[in-house]
Design an enzyme around this catalytic site. Structure first.
Site, mmCIF file in Angstrom:
data_model
loop_
_atom_site.group_PDB
_atom_site.id
_atom_site.type_symbol
_atom_site.label_atom_id
_atom_site.label_comp_id
_atom_site.label_asym_id
_atom_site.label_seq_id
_atom_site.Cartn_x
_atom_site.Cartn_y
_atom_site.Cartn_z
ATOM 1 N N GLY A 2 28.163 116.222 -66.020
ATOM 2 C CA GLY A 2 26.815 116.785 -66.092
ATOM 3 C C GLY A 2 26.450 117.505 -67.383
ATOM 4 N N MET A 56 27.035 106.489 -62.158
ATOM 5 C CA MET A 56 27.935 105.336 -62.179
ATOM 6 C C MET A 56 27.568 104.236 -61.176
ATOM 7 S SD MET A 56 29.755 106.105 -64.680
ATOM 8 C CE MET A 56 31.148 104.989 -64.679
ATOM 9 N N ARG A 57 26.309 104.143 -60.827
ATOM 10 C CA ARG A 57 25.855 103.071 -59.924
ATOM 11 C C ARG A 57 24.861 102.200 -60.666
ATOM 12 N NH1 ARG A 57 28.858 103.122 -55.106
ATOM 13 N NH2 ARG A 57 29.675 105.226 -55.043
ATOM 14 N N ILE A 58 24.890 100.916 -60.351
ATOM 15 C CA ILE A 58 23.915 100.010 -60.961
ATOM 16 C C ILE A 58 22.700 99.951 -60.048
ATOM 17 C CG2 ILE A 58 23.491 97.615 -61.661
ATOM 18 C CD1 ILE A 58 26.511 97.504 -62.336
ATOM 19 N N LEU A 59 21.543 100.260 -60.600
ATOM 20 C CA LEU A 59 20.309 100.253 -59.797
ATOM 21 C C LEU A 59 19.885 98.808 -59.531
ATOM 22 C CD1 LEU A 59 18.330 102.965 -61.836
ATOM 23 C CD2 LEU A 59 19.666 103.337 -59.754
ATOM 24 N N HIS A 80 23.748 106.073 -73.359
ATOM 25 C CA HIS A 80 24.982 105.273 -73.418
ATOM 26 C C HIS A 80 25.771 105.661 -74.666
ATOM 27 C CE1 HIS A 80 27.586 101.926 -72.600
ATOM 28 N NE2 HIS A 80 27.516 101.591 -73.876
ATOM 29 N N ASP A 118 22.563 98.230 -69.858
ATOM 30 C CA ASP A 118 22.475 98.797 -71.210
ATOM 31 C C ASP A 118 21.671 97.909 -72.167
ATOM 32 O OD1 ASP A 118 24.094 100.927 -70.309
ATOM 33 O OD2 ASP A 118 25.914 99.829 -70.788
ATOM 34 N N GLU A 171 25.197 113.293 -78.003
ATOM 35 C CA GLU A 171 24.389 112.862 -76.845
ATOM 36 C C GLU A 171 23.534 114.022 -76.325
ATOM 37 O OE1 GLU A 171 26.307 110.960 -73.517
ATOM 38 O OE2 GLU A 171 27.862 110.134 -74.785
HETATM 39 C C1 GRF Z 1 28.063 110.172 -71.174
HETATM 40 O O1 GRF Z 1 29.017 109.812 -72.134
HETATM 41 C C2 GRF Z 1 26.969 109.135 -71.087
HETATM 42 O O2 GRF Z 1 26.703 108.516 -72.314
HETATM 43 C C3 GRF Z 1 27.553 108.129 -70.138
HETATM 44 O O3 GRF Z 1 28.230 108.901 -69.177
HETATM 45 C C4 GRF Z 1 28.637 110.136 -69.770
HETATM 46 C C5 GRF Z 1 28.086 111.249 -68.905
HETATM 47 O O4 GRF Z 1 28.508 112.511 -69.363
HETATM 48 N N1 GRF Z 1 26.535 107.269 -69.598
HETATM 49 P P1 GRF Z 1 27.938 113.844 -68.700
HETATM 50 O O5 GRF Z 1 28.234 113.746 -67.212
HETATM 51 O O6 GRF Z 1 26.480 113.921 -68.984
HETATM 52 O O7 GRF Z 1 28.717 114.960 -69.342
#
Ligand code: GRF
Length: 193
Positions: A19, A94-97, A113, A149, A178
């Site tokens: 998160g 971690m789920r594909i919509l 990503h 992606d 990010e």
């Molecule tokens: C990040 O590296 C994001 O790019 C990927 O999953 C990770 C999530 O990290 N899709 P966090 O839970 O926001 O710390």
């Protein structure tokens, strides 16, 4: 896409784990001139660390059991409608919509990503980038379409890879980028309206 008439856009963040991007979106949302209202956090994982953060900040959280994807998505859609959500930010979800779900929220779902898309879609990006001896990597915020992606890119940022980098070290450095990039991307799409 999202309609903004001098008001804040109701936003939901979907997470499965740590998160850190949720935290950065939240910190952005409480800034004086922010144009989003972080209404809802959705997770498929009740142990997600990000859930604890959301609870601490009094954000409404919903844990969805994904054993049956179609039922799960129905529940998610119900919550999105209940809280008038206009923008979905995927942040380590971690789920594909499903295509059906994406079509309902067309151009209103964005994702982050950890690679320079269109390169290195999917999982284990840092491992693959290092194995291929790339000189640069980075992260990308993009719209979500029905291919993984692959949606339109909103913003990306590049960083240099060092000889001494391991996937873990690279992940850590990219994650910091990010966390800066996600709010900038939100600002960018909302300022275009
Ligand atoms: C990040 O590296 C994001 O790019 C990927 O999953 C990770 C999530 O990290 N899709 P966090 O839970 O926001 O710390």
């Amino acid at each position: 896409m999202v309609k903004l008439i001098g008001k804040k856009i109701n936003c939901a963040v979907f997470i499965s784990g740590r998160g850190s991007n949720l935290k950065s979106i939240y910190n952005f949302s409480i800034k004086k001139n922010a144009n989003i209202d972080l209404k809802l956090v959705i997770s498929d994982n009740s142990y997600a660390k990000g859930i604890l953060f959301a609870i601490k900040k009094n954000i409404i959280t919903k844990i969805i059991n994904y054993k049956n994807k179609s039922e799960a998505e129905k529940k998610v859609l119900k919550f999105l409608s209940e809280y008038n959500i206009e923008l979905i930010c995927l942040a380590g979800f971690m789920r594909i919509l499903s295509r059906k779900f994406i079509n309902k929220f067309n151009h209103k779902i964005i994702n982050i990503h950890p690679s320079l898309l269109p390169k290195y879609k999917g999982l284990y990006t840092h491992e693959r980038v290092i194995k291929n001896k790339e000189k640069y990597s980075g992260c990308t915020v993009h719209f979500v379409n029905d291919r993984i992606d692959s949606g339109k890119i909103i913003l990306k940022e590049k960083i240099k890879i060092f000889k001494s980098d391991t996937p873990k070290k690279l992940e850590k450095r990219i994650l910091r980028v990010e966390n800066q990039l996600y709010p900038k991307a939100i600002k960018k799409i909302l300022s275009k309206i």
